[in-house]
Design a protein around this motif. Structure first.
Motif, mmCIF file in Angstrom:
data_model
loop_
_atom_site.group_PDB
_atom_site.id
_atom_site.type_symbol
_atom_site.label_atom_id
_atom_site.label_comp_id
_atom_site.label_asym_id
_atom_site.label_seq_id
_atom_site.Cartn_x
_atom_site.Cartn_y
_atom_site.Cartn_z
ATOM 1 N N GLU A 1 46.300 42.361 24.414
ATOM 2 C CA GLU A 1 45.779 41.658 25.579
ATOM 3 C C GLU A 1 46.636 41.954 26.784
ATOM 4 O O GLU A 1 47.811 42.302 26.667
ATOM 5 C CB GLU A 1 45.772 40.153 25.341
ATOM 6 N N PRO A 2 46.057 41.798 27.962
ATOM 7 C CA PRO A 2 46.841 41.985 29.175
ATOM 8 C C PRO A 2 48.024 41.058 29.158
ATOM 9 O O PRO A 2 47.907 39.871 28.920
ATOM 10 C CB PRO A 2 45.836 41.624 30.298
ATOM 11 N N GLY A 3 49.195 41.590 29.458
ATOM 12 C CA GLY A 3 50.388 40.757 29.529
ATOM 13 C C GLY A 3 51.092 40.618 28.222
ATOM 14 O O GLY A 3 52.197 40.122 28.152
ATOM 15 N N ALA A 4 50.476 41.003 27.087
ATOM 16 C CA ALA A 4 51.119 40.839 25.798
ATOM 17 C C ALA A 4 52.066 41.998 25.558
ATOM 18 O O ALA A 4 51.854 43.113 25.986
ATOM 19 C CB ALA A 4 50.067 40.789 24.697
ATOM 20 N N HIS A 5 53.147 41.743 24.862
ATOM 21 C CA HIS A 5 54.140 42.754 24.577
ATOM 22 C C HIS A 5 54.048 43.133 23.117
ATOM 23 O O HIS A 5 54.296 42.314 22.239
ATOM 24 C CB HIS A 5 55.543 42.217 24.900
ATOM 25 N N THR B 1 32.581 33.337 24.943
ATOM 26 C CA THR B 1 32.102 34.652 24.507
ATOM 27 C C THR B 1 33.226 35.676 24.528
ATOM 28 O O THR B 1 33.160 36.693 23.841
ATOM 29 C CB THR B 1 30.954 35.151 25.402
ATOM 30 N N ASP B 2 34.275 35.410 25.292
ATOM 31 C CA ASP B 2 35.413 36.327 25.364
ATOM 32 C C ASP B 2 36.517 35.642 26.170
ATOM 33 O O ASP B 2 36.258 34.668 26.888
ATOM 34 C CB ASP B 2 35.000 37.627 26.051
ATOM 35 N N PHE B 3 37.744 36.130 26.025
ATOM 36 C CA PHE B 3 38.800 35.663 26.919
ATOM 37 C C PHE B 3 39.944 36.656 26.943
ATOM 38 O O PHE B 3 40.134 37.442 26.022
ATOM 39 C CB PHE B 3 39.290 34.253 26.555
ATOM 40 N N THR B 4 40.683 36.626 28.038
ATOM 41 C CA THR B 4 41.866 37.467 28.200
ATOM 42 C C THR B 4 43.048 36.576 28.510
ATOM 43 O O THR B 4 42.889 35.414 28.904
ATOM 44 C CB THR B 4 41.679 38.483 29.336
ATOM 45 N N GLN B 5 44.244 37.128 28.352
ATOM 46 C CA GLN B 5 45.449 36.336 28.554
ATOM 47 C C GLN B 5 46.493 37.154 29.300
ATOM 48 O O GLN B 5 46.596 38.364 29.114
ATOM 49 C CB GLN B 5 46.016 35.910 27.197
ATOM 50 N N LYS B 6 47.246 36.477 30.151
ATOM 51 C CA LYS B 6 48.366 37.130 30.823
ATOM 52 C C LYS B 6 49.528 36.146 30.904
ATOM 53 O O LYS B 6 49.352 34.929 30.804
ATOM 54 C CB LYS B 6 47.967 37.583 32.229
ATOM 55 N N ASP B 7 50.721 36.674 31.065
ATOM 56 C CA ASP B 7 51.904 35.828 31.175
ATOM 57 C C ASP B 7 51.933 35.095 32.512
ATOM 58 O O ASP B 7 51.483 35.618 33.532
ATOM 59 C CB ASP B 7 53.180 36.678 31.074
ATOM 60 N N GLY B 8 52.492 33.867 32.502
ATOM 61 C CA GLY B 8 52.784 33.126 33.712
ATOM 62 C C GLY B 8 51.566 32.501 34.379
ATOM 63 O O GLY B 8 50.482 32.513 33.814
ATOM 64 N N PRO B 9 51.792 31.963 35.588
ATOM 65 C CA PRO B 9 53.042 31.885 36.329
ATOM 66 C C PRO B 9 54.090 31.029 35.600
ATOM 67 O O PRO B 9 53.747 30.014 35.001
ATOM 68 C CB PRO B 9 52.648 31.229 37.657
ATOM 69 N N VAL B 10 55.345 31.460 35.667
ATOM 70 C CA VAL B 10 56.431 30.798 34.944
ATOM 71 C C VAL B 10 57.356 30.093 35.923
ATOM 72 O O VAL B 10 57.932 30.733 36.813
ATOM 73 C CB VAL B 10 57.243 31.819 34.119
ATOM 74 N N PRO B 11 57.522 28.774 35.808
ATOM 75 C CA PRO B 11 58.420 28.043 36.704
ATOM 76 C C PRO B 11 59.887 28.246 36.319
ATOM 77 O O PRO B 11 60.190 28.676 35.204
ATOM 78 C CB PRO B 11 58.009 26.579 36.501
ATOM 79 N N VAL B 12 60.768 27.943 37.244
ATOM 80 C CA VAL B 12 62.205 28.002 36.967
ATOM 81 C C VAL B 12 62.587 26.792 36.128
ATOM 82 O O VAL B 12 62.211 25.657 36.442
ATOM 83 C CB VAL B 12 63.021 28.006 38.277
#
Length: 290
Positions: free
Chosen positions: A13-17, A253-264
């Motif tokens: 997925e987008p953002g996944a490592h 029907t579908d979904f994508t995932q990305k990291d963040g936004p990540v707070p301090v």
């Protein structure tokens, strides 16, 4: 959707490592924060204690905020109607997940809310609830996983995805990598925690019987208890759900995932393992809706 679409377990997925087994599971990756040169830190990215001047500024902001709220809540027989207030709210940047006063959920499908409104508000509520269900520890139980998949996905998608999900969540190598037994349960003396906590949602697209909704959330994931080699940690993600109106409800029907936004992160000491284990057992989850 491919196997990797499900919370990034396949790493596609987008953002996944791909080299991080926990990247979409509330994993262990940490973010280092460099403070501006003008701030004197302690070498670990922590901010210095606030001085009295900062305290005075904070008090001043609070006073202004209270005054603004009081002014906004003043009764008014002075000629502005509901439409005018709505325009002012939008102009001021009102949050897209602000309360509307409309009852958002009419029923439930098992333990998952159902009967969402056939509008943008209902689509946001559905997406937030589905993010919670798909990120729960119950997805690691074969019976509950099937129930969740049936309740969340569109019928044709659920049927196609079920075997892929079983392979992902039942893989012994994967389960071992996150510290679980081959049957998906936590080792004796430990509590498995996998919980998604939506912070907000927004409609990206809406066209009557279809919608695209982004849900920003924090994820807690790990094993709580003495001796845990995978302690509970927090991560932040945004899932974008593609929804379709089917048989009187919104379905994925579908979904994508990305990291963040990540707070301090703040300078708060991590809780002891037993306190974290007690918390997840004593504090239940919520039905997320506007």
């Amino acid at each position: 959707m491919s196997q990797g679409d499900e919370r990034g377990y396949g790493g596609h997925e987008p953002g996944a490592h791909p080299d991080d087994a926990y990247s979409t599971l509330g994993g262990t990756r940490q973010t280092r924060t460099r403070l501006p040169d003008g701030d004197e830190g302690d070498g670990y990215g922590r901010r210095p204690a606030r001085n009295s001047r900062s305290l005075i500024m904070v008090v001043g902001v609070v006073v202004l905020l209270v005054a603004a709220i009081a002014f906004a809540n003043q009764g008014g027989g002075g000629g502005s109607d509901g439409g005018g207030n709505e325009k002012k709210s939008e102009a001021a940047g009102a949050g897209p997940t602000a309360a509307t006063g409309t009852k958002p959920v009419q029923g439930k499908n098992g333990s998952i809310a159902s009967g969402f409104a056939h509008d943008e508000q209902g689509a946001q509520s559905a997406a937030a609830n589905y993010a919670v269900a798909l990120g729960s520890a119950e997805m690691f139980d074969s019976v509950r996983r099937r129930e969740i998949t049936t309740a969340v996905y569109a019928p044709d998608v659920a049927a196609a995805r079920q075997s892929d999900l079983d392979k992902v969540y039942s893989g012994e190598e994967f389960l071992a990598s996150i510290g679980l037994n081959p049957d998906g349960t936590a080792p004796e003396g430990l509590v498995f925690i996998s919980r998604s906590n939506p912070v907000g949602a927004k409609v990206e697209k809406f066209a009557g019987d279809s919608a695209s909704v982004a849900v920003w959330y924090s994820a807690l994931f790990g094993l709580a208890g003495e001796g845990s080699k995978n302690p509970v940690s927090e991560s932040w993600y945004t899932n974008t759900f593609e929804l379709r109106w089917i048989n009187g409800d919104w379905k994925v029907t579908d979904f994508t995932q990305k990291d963040g936004p990540v707070p301090v992160g703040r300078d708060q000491a991590a809780s002891p393992a037993d306190e974290m284990a007690d918390a997840v057992e004593q504090f239940g989850g919520f039905t997320y809706a506007r």
